[in-house]
Write an enzyme that holds these catalytic residues in place. Structure first.
Site, PDB file in Angstrom:
ATOM      1  N   GLU A 138       0.857  -1.184   0.000  1.00 35.45           N
ATOM      2  CA  GLU A 138       0.000   0.000   0.000  1.00 35.45           C
ATOM      3  C   GLU A 138       0.896   1.237   0.000  1.00 35.45           C
ATOM      4  O   GLU A 138       1.873   1.257   0.754  1.00 35.45           O
ATOM      5  CB  GLU A 138      -0.931   0.043   1.213  1.00 35.45           C
ATOM      6  N   GLU A 310      -6.008  -2.628  12.472  1.00 42.31           N
ATOM      7  CA  GLU A 310      -5.668  -3.461  11.302  1.00 42.31           C
ATOM      8  C   GLU A 310      -6.685  -4.574  11.107  1.00 42.31           C
ATOM      9  O   GLU A 310      -6.995  -4.955   9.981  1.00 42.31           O
ATOM     10  CB  GLU A 310      -4.254  -4.043  11.424  1.00 42.31           C
TER      11      GLU A 310
HETATM   12  N1  BES Z   1      -3.182   1.045   5.817  1.00 40.89           N
HETATM   13  C1  BES Z   1      -2.370   1.622   6.825  1.00 40.89           C
HETATM   14  C2  BES Z   1      -0.892   1.493   6.581  1.00 40.89           C
HETATM   15  C3  BES Z   1      -0.346   2.468   5.584  1.00 40.89           C
HETATM   16  C4  BES Z   1      -0.113   3.771   5.953  1.00 40.89           C
HETATM   17  C5  BES Z   1      -0.024   2.096   4.301  1.00 40.89           C
HETATM   18  C6  BES Z   1       0.399   4.677   5.039  1.00 40.89           C
HETATM   19  C7  BES Z   1       0.466   2.985   3.379  1.00 40.89           C
HETATM   20  C8  BES Z   1       0.700   4.293   3.749  1.00 40.89           C
HETATM   21  C9  BES Z   1      -2.669   0.981   8.192  1.00 40.89           C
HETATM   22  O1  BES Z   1      -3.922   0.417   8.295  1.00 40.89           O
HETATM   23  C10 BES Z   1      -2.608   2.059   9.208  1.00 40.89           C
HETATM   24  O2  BES Z   1      -3.458   2.902   9.170  1.00 40.89           O
HETATM   25  N2  BES Z   1      -1.620   2.039  10.076  1.00 40.89           N
HETATM   26  C11 BES Z   1      -1.447   3.082  11.056  1.00 40.89           C
HETATM   27  C12 BES Z   1      -1.702   2.584  12.444  1.00 40.89           C
HETATM   28  C13 BES Z   1      -3.087   2.800  12.938  1.00 40.89           C
HETATM   29  C14 BES Z   1      -3.226   2.382  14.390  1.00 40.89           C
HETATM   30  C15 BES Z   1      -3.608   4.214  12.784  1.00 40.89           C
HETATM   31  C16 BES Z   1       0.002   3.525  10.979  1.00 40.89           C
HETATM   32  O3  BES Z   1       0.757   2.886  10.255  1.00 40.89           O
HETATM   33  O4  BES Z   1       0.340   4.498  11.612  1.00 40.89           O
HETATM   34 ZN    ZN Z   2      -5.446   1.767   8.500  1.00 37.66          ZN
END
Ligand code: BES
Ligand code: ZN
Length: 875
Positions: A138, A310
């Site tokens: 992603e 997640e």
């Molecule tokens: N889908 C995201 C990870 C992501 C973030 C992929 C930016 C590509 C670019 C994941 O679900 C996410 O949101 N992760 C957060 C943690 C969450 C607890 C808010 C993160 O990585 O900070």
């Molecule tokens: Zn997320």
């Protein structure tokens, strides 16, 4: 039309053409973990749905073996990689047969060190440094691992096969269907079951040495946590949260978890916090692992929220996926909101919905900038996607969902979500699709109401004035620079009056409105002194409120008399502080209001009081040097008594929230320069340094002590800095390393700040962690800026990912507070701009100007000296 198609037609387009769609991918990959190269092949079942001579799909950083490319029996006349657009254009001699054919492509690539695509992460195994191979796709990096239609709406089934060293663990989204040892015994070939329909950005692979622990949900889903060998117990907490969350979500969404297994893996080098790959969720170590002895309460909470977030994506995001990145907020806003629902059910004592106001506050902070963007944002090029993983998509997204839920009612909202998930399962949806389902279930005009929040950037401040029997409401777009924007919102408002039993609900649809409040006024008569009115009950609305003077006084009374809920107390100080930044409330009124909070003792409220206090403390030296010592004294006084009640040591059986509060209070007092707290921190540090098992400095209070030590470090006595480096080098626990890195530059001495910053560029610090080290004390901001300029070329190459380079830029730029500085910074970046950090830079420059404007306002605050002196000297 197709006869006229030229390969040039496909360049510079935001999205791939739709005349062919992939149905099924058969992917084979063979990584070489020592040379960091990989080879692979893709056999993609492609459905040609309209006449064309071209196939256009994504590919980046891969060498395509042109001779290997074929569609069924035909080979392309031309195979062209268009680097700028990250596409592969296959041109055939004649029109392709309609219907399904097999597209075959062989390719090779590099396991990069940039934490995106197919990359390598380093870890220690039996004393040696090893490489593992990991994917992070992603948003738009699956194309760096295999050629594919790399957009969320091109869902297909995936069948993965890997050839890997036989002693390693190799994981993918689905369970293993077959495992064969190759003839030489060195390698094994693992095939995984075919996945259900899914988007490319959710495909995942992890290969390395791991141990695991596992549990089974009541529905028989096998859940595993994979960690570094020997560290599985640190995965226990996350495993429990995962098992609980899966149960909660399957009931909430009324759909079972869609896959046969769920693996969660801690990855030593990881750009984001965690990634929701279908059935194989990857995490930063610090966001997955929890150790009773080594982790803090806030680490624990972060693990719970991250896991819950997640796993929510397994439904919201993975099963039902946004149609295009414009609707990213459907993924991230919802997962963020739902994660609080799950964590609240698992840990009710954490008051997590009250803490949710932190999310709302950060959403509001960003959205008060002219350089913000609407929740639904147009994406013109793949390179723009990563930059919208920001507080608007996450925090504003989650907050407007909470606002809608509270308007429609929890039951109705849940039912509608469940039918939305059912309707779009294994498919894609847009924001409007969701509104349509909610509208049908609720009978309310959801689309009109919500479009004003998702299609329009910003949010309103509502001015509230009361005369004898009428309430006058007026809305204006709130901007931190003190100007007012042109937006108007359809705002669901709530109001209560002198008691939570006397309340009203209504919708403000135009710029201004009047409300008959005879019934409420009745309550006021004879109770002049104890009358209060609070708009935005429990802070479920995404707007700020500016009360007239009389109403503001009523609220100050209500705070002191402890009549208000935690959420309302938080909302009042947050609104006042934001209004003060915008020069709509004077600093002297803000300080007087803060004083009304002096008897508060709850974590959630004090945590906000602390952040408001630190924001003020950071700017008063620039704004009003004569008064800054006294303002700091007042803030110290405000925080000192709750801090003294808690002390440094954990009390038997104390609450999670008190543990969190202690950490924040001590940290704030250290940052405010409170001598006794700093001295105590240094004293405890010395004991801890000699005995790491000593209980004088548990993980929660450690950072406050580390910062205290750094505040006293000088060039002639660098021992504190060196001791911290020793702790850093001796621990292999990621959260502890982050605590140390986050303290090193908090030093008034420029030489040491520079040492600390240069340390971030060494290979002792993982690239993922360097941004934590930019946390300088305000005196260090100039050194930090000089350092960034000096090292910009290296930094921008080493941290190309949008989220990391954006953090660099905003940490360095945002602390400044003069128009001259903002110009200087703008000039520096003029020739160095890239789309990955352009948004962050513009926002940071706007923040600098807002700070400068605030300072002007503070200088014009004629009553400030008197108010400060009164607040400091009163008993
Ligand atoms: N889908 C995201 C990870 C992501 C973030 C992929 C930016 C590509 C670019 C994941 O679900 C996410 O949101 N992760 C957060 C943690 C969450 C607890 C808010 C993160 O990585 O900070
Ligand atoms: Zn997320």
């Amino acid at each position: 039309m197709c006869e006229k198609q030229e390969s040039a037609d496909f360049r510079g387009q935001p999205r791939l053409p739709h005349f062919a769609t992939p149905r099924r991918y058969d992917i084979f990959l063979k990584p070489d973990l020592s040379s960091c190269q990989f080879s692979g092949s893709a056999a993609i079942t492609v459905d040609v749905v309209s006449p064309t001579r071209f196939l256009v799909l994504n590919s980046a950083d891969l060498s395509i073996d042109a001779t290997s490319v074929s569609l069924g029996q035909i080979s392309p006349r031309n195979t062209e990689l268009v680097e700028d657009d990250e596409i592969l254009v296959l041109e055939f001699d004649s029109q392709l047969p309609l219907g399904q054919s097999l597209l075959r492509i062989h390719f090779t690539g590099t396991l990069n060190d940039q934490m995106r695509g197919f990359y390598r992460s380093k870890y220690e195994y039996k004393g040696d440094v090893k490489n593992m191979a990991v994917t992070q796709f992603e948003s738009v990096d699956a194309r760096r691992c295999f050629p594919c239609w790399d957009e969320p709406a091109f869902k297909a089934q995936f069948k993965i096969t890997l050839e890997v060293p036989s002693q390693l663990v190799a994981l993918s989204n689905m369970p293993i269907s077959e495992e064969k040892l190759n003839a030489d015994g060195e390698l094994k070939t693992i095939s995984y079951e075919e996945s259900p329909l899914m988007s490319t950005y959710l495909v995942a692979i992890v290969i390395g040495h791991f141990d695991y622990i596992q549990g089974i949900t009541p529905d028989g889903i096998q859940v595993r946590v994979y960690t570094q060998v020997g560290k599985t117990e640190q995965g226990r907490f996350a495993l429990d949260v995962a098992l609980n969350s899966l149960n909660i979500y399957k009931d909430y969404f009324a759909v079972p978890y869609p896959l046969p297994k769920l693996d969660m893996v801690a990855i030593p080098d990881f750009a984001a916090g965690a990634m929701e790959n279908y059935g194989l969720v990857t995490y930063r170590e610090s966001a997955l692992l929890y150790d009773e002895k080594l982790s803090s309460a806030s680490n624990k909470q972060n693990v719970a929220i991250t896991v819950a977030h997640e796993l929510a994506h397994q439904w919201f995001g993975n099963l039902v996926t946004m149609e295009w990145w414009t609707h990213l907020w459907l993924n991230e806003g919802f997962a963020s909101w739902v994660s609080y629902l799950a964590v609240d059910a698992i840990f009710p004592e954490w008051k997590i919905w009250t803490q949710f106001l932190d999310e709302t506050a950060s959403g509001m902070k960003l959205d008060a900038l002219s350089e913000s963007h609407p929740i639904e944002v147009e994406i013109k090029h793949a390179s723009e996607v990563d930059a919208i993983f920001d507080s608007i998509s996450y925090d504003k997204g989650a907050s407007v969902i909470r606002m809608l839920q509270s308007y429609l009612g929890a039951n109705c909202f849940q039912k509608a979500l469940a039918s939305y998930i059912k309707k779009y399962a294994y498919g894609n949806a847009t924001t409007d699709d969701l509104w349509a389902v909610l509208e049908e279930e609720s009978g309310e005009p959801v689309r009109d109401l919500m479009s004003s929040w998702t299609k329009q950037q910003g949010y309103p401040v509502i001015f509230l004035n009361m005369d004898s029997n009428k309430l006058h409401l007026y809305q204006e777009q709130f901007l931190s620079d003190g100007s007012s924007g042109s937006g108007t919102w359809i705002a669901p408002l709530t109001l209560c009056c002198s008691s939570y039993d006397i309340s009203k609900k209504f919708i403000l649809k135009s710029k201004s409105d009047e409300l008959d409040v005879d019934d409420l006024i009745l309550h006021k008569e004879g109770n002049q002194e104890t009358f209060w009115m609070k708009l935005n009950t429990d802070q479920t609305g995404f707007y700020r409120v500016k009360y007239d003077d009389e109403l503001a006084l009523g609220l100050e009374y209500a705070i002191k008399a402890d009549k208000l809920s935690l959420t309302d107390k938080i909302g009042i100080i947050d609104d006042a502080s934001a209004l003060s930044v915008a020069c709509k409330v004077t600093l002297s009124s803000l300080l007087s209001l803060l004083d009304a909070y002096s008897t508060q003792s709850d974590y959630t409220v004090l945590s906000r009081v602390i952040s408001v206090s630190l924001k003020i403390a950071n700017l008063v030296d620039d704004a009003t040097p004569d008064l800054s010592d006294n303002i700091r004294l007042f803030l110290i006084k405000l925080l000192k008594s709750p801090a003294e009640k808690l002390g440094w040591d954990v009390k038997e059986g104390e609450s999670h929230l008190d543990t969190m509060l202690r950490a924040e209070l001590l940290m704030a007092l250290v940052r405010l320069g409170n001598k006794s707290t700093v001295d105590e921190g240094i004293r405890r540090f010395a004991i801890f340094l000699n005995d790491r098992n000593s209980s004088v400095l548990l993980p929660d209070t450690r950072k406050a002590a580390y910062v205290a030590v750094m505040q006293h470090c000088t060039v002639s006595d660098k021992s504190g800095y060196e001791s911290l480096l020793k702790i850093y080098r001796e621990t292999d626990q990621s959260q502890e390393k982050v605590r140390v890195i986050g303290s090193l530059a908090s030093c008034p001495d420029k030489g040491i700040v520079l040492d600390a910053l240069n340390f971030l560029l060494t290979d002792e610090v993982r690239n993922q962690d360097a941004v934590y080290g930019l946390n300088v004390a305000i005196q260090g901001r100039e050194t930090l800026w000089e350092w960034l300029k000096e090292n910009w070329e290296y930094i921008s190459k080493t941290w190309p990912s949008s989220s990391l380079i954006s953090s660099f830029v905003s940490s360095v730029v945002s602390p400044f507070s003069s128009y001259e500085k903002s110009e200087e910074i703008e000039k520096f970046f003029a020739s160095r701009m890239k789309p990955t950090f352009e948004r962050a830079l513009k926002q940071s420059l706007e923040r600098v100007k807002i700070n400068a404007h605030w300072i002007k306002g503070v200088r014009n605050d004629k009553s400030l000296a008197e108010v400060v002196s009164h607040l400091v000297h009163k008993a």
